[in-house]
Design an enzyme around this catalytic site. Structure first.
Site, mmCIF file in Angstrom:
data_model
loop_
_atom_site.group_PDB
_atom_site.id
_atom_site.type_symbol
_atom_site.label_atom_id
_atom_site.label_comp_id
_atom_site.label_asym_id
_atom_site.label_seq_id
_atom_site.Cartn_x
_atom_site.Cartn_y
_atom_site.Cartn_z
ATOM 1 N N LYS A 1 -2.263 -1.451 -3.634
ATOM 2 C CA LYS A 1 -3.187 -0.304 -3.777
ATOM 3 C C LYS A 1 -2.261 1.011 -3.837
ATOM 4 O O LYS A 1 -1.285 1.017 -3.069
ATOM 5 C CB LYS A 1 -3.832 -0.245 -2.270
ATOM 6 C CG LYS A 1 -4.819 0.927 -2.309
ATOM 7 C CD LYS A 1 -5.360 0.735 -0.736
ATOM 8 C CE LYS A 1 -6.249 1.824 -0.411
ATOM 9 N NZ LYS A 1 -6.371 2.174 0.882
ATOM 10 N N LYS B 1 0.880 -1.235 -0.045
ATOM 11 C CA LYS B 1 -0.013 0.026 -0.093
ATOM 12 C C LYS B 1 0.865 1.142 0.052
ATOM 13 O O LYS B 1 1.730 1.492 0.870
ATOM 14 C CB LYS B 1 -0.815 0.051 1.316
ATOM 15 C CG LYS B 1 -1.693 1.280 1.314
ATOM 16 C CD LYS B 1 -2.809 1.065 2.440
ATOM 17 C CE LYS B 1 -3.352 2.578 2.721
ATOM 18 N NZ LYS B 1 -4.722 2.343 3.687
HETATM 19 C C1 PBG Z 1 -7.419 3.530 5.467
HETATM 20 C C2 PBG Z 1 -7.757 3.284 4.173
HETATM 21 C C3 PBG Z 1 -7.628 4.209 3.127
HETATM 22 C C4 PBG Z 1 -8.408 3.732 1.954
HETATM 23 C C5 PBG Z 1 -8.427 2.411 2.464
HETATM 24 N N1 PBG Z 1 -8.304 2.259 3.740
HETATM 25 C C6 PBG Z 1 -7.140 5.674 3.169
HETATM 26 C C7 PBG Z 1 -5.563 5.900 3.471
HETATM 27 O O1 PBG Z 1 -4.876 4.919 3.876
HETATM 28 O O2 PBG Z 1 -5.312 7.086 3.733
HETATM 29 C C8 PBG Z 1 -8.490 4.220 0.495
HETATM 30 C C9 PBG Z 1 -9.422 3.899 -0.241
HETATM 31 C C10 PBG Z 1 -9.775 4.881 -1.338
HETATM 32 O O3 PBG Z 1 -9.018 5.621 -1.441
HETATM 33 O O4 PBG Z 1 -10.702 4.349 -2.045
HETATM 34 N N2 PBG Z 1 -6.354 2.789 6.207
#
Ligand code: PBG
Length: 336
Positions: free
Chosen positions: A260, A200
């Site tokens: 992601k 991520k």
């Molecule tokens: C938080 C989380 C995020 C997303 C999913 N879980 C945002 C982040 O890490 O700041 C992003 C999902 C999206 O942008 O659709 N842990």
């Protein structure tokens, strides 16, 4: 491979000349079974549109249960839910994350009651519940790894006990997958799956999501609050590191992993698919959704074609499936 014939004996356009032959030689086919529906739930009644994500609304628990029935009808195998929490109820440690009667647990129960055949996936992370918007506990401007893991284990156990099928830790703390797996085993919850957000990245593409879940603006608030997530989410410049992250999560007991954001990191997805024999998913995140919607609304792209092309790209790259806010619309486009 035998040597290729040369032009004019070889004309690759022969196999593109009509729809029937294109369908016959198609290498990958997208179906609703490739989709996980990304969904935001809220404490209130009905649906509240998300301004930066046209077509997406926060759903009440009742609406989420109806959506689960719709997912079943559309052949969408699973739903990933994310909570919108009122700012007044958040605190620096995200206490509400571990509330067994909290929004997520109530939504899981209602959805599993309404459509038990649909898998429910829960995000394991503190950010919807912390007033500073970070995924961890902060001390003097630092996100504490091990103290955060303790909170994540509590959160994950209430989610699992509420009936969540897949725990999806999205926090990027070191060692959290192992801690979750150990806790699940100790509680007799050995069938609960873990899909880790293994690779991520600290991405600009999460912007609309923070709007959708009502996150505080990073860098502000009562505590000394870093303005980005770069000390825990990955550097977008790195690819070898993604291999190490995934290797660790597999060793700690992840059943599935995720990359992601999605399209900007298709190279990472492909490398992981080639390196490890386990189901690897892509998350087409909020910013990717918003870009396609905005360009579509302006008439700059054919929105429906762009949706199917982007989801098809994940399949072609080797994804087992894609988490996407487009899931119900895409399933309908696919004829469901
Ligand atoms: C938080 C989380 C995020 C997303 C999913 N879980 C945002 C982040 O890490 O700041 C992003 C999902 C999206 O942008 O659709 N842990």
């Amino acid at each position: 491979m035998p040597p290729l014939a040369a032009y004019p004996a070889l004309r690759l356009r022969r196999l593109r000349q009509a729809d029937w032959i294109r369908r016959l030689v198609r290498e990958t086919v997208l179906t609703p079974a490739d989709l996980i529906w990304s969904m935001v739930v809220h404490e209130g009644e009905g649906q509240v549109p998300v301004a930066s994500m046209p077509g997406v609304a926060r759903l009440s628990v009742d609406e989420a249960a109806k959506a689960a029935v719709e997912a079943r009808r559309l052949g969408i195998p699973a739903i990933a839910i994310f909570p919108h929490i009122d700012m007044a109820r958040k605190d620096p440690t995200g206490s509400l994350a571990a509330d067994p009667d909290g929004l997520i647990c109530r939504a899981v129960k209602a959805m599993k009651d309404a459509a038990p055949e649909v898998g429910i996936m829960c995000d394991v992370a503190l950010d919807p519940f912390t007033d500073h918007g970070h995924d961890g506990v902060i001390e003097q401007g630092r996100i504490l790894n091990d103290a955060t893991i303790e909170r994540l284990v509590e959160q994950a156990l209430v989610q699992a006990k509420a009936g969540c099928d897949i725990l999806a830790p999205s926090d990027m703390m070191d060692g959290r997958v192992g801690a979750l797996r150990t806790a699940l085993e100790a509680e007799g919850l050995q069938d609960v799956m873990i899909m880790s957000y293994a690779a991520k990245y600290a991405s600009a593409f999460y912007g609309p999501y923070r709007d959708a879940i009502g996150s505080g603006k990073l860098g502000t608030g009562s505590v000394d609050n870093p303005g980005d997530k770069k000390t825990y989410q990955m550097d977008p410049a790195n690819t070898e590191e993604a291999l190490r992250e995934v290797a660790l999560d597999i060793a700690e007991g992840a059943d599935m992993v995720m990359v992601k954001p999605g399209l900007p990191y298709l190279d990472i997805l492909r490398r992981l698919v080639e390196a490890y024999a386990l189901p690897t998913f892509a998350f087409q995140v909020s910013g990717e959704y918003a870009m396609i919607k905005a360009a579509g609304a302006n008439g700059w792209i054919d929105e429906d074609r762009a949706i199917l092309e982007s989801l098809g790209a994940f399949k072609r790259a080797g994804a087992a499936g894609t988490i996407t806010y487009f899931a119900p619309h895409a399933a309908r486009l696919l004829g469901a």
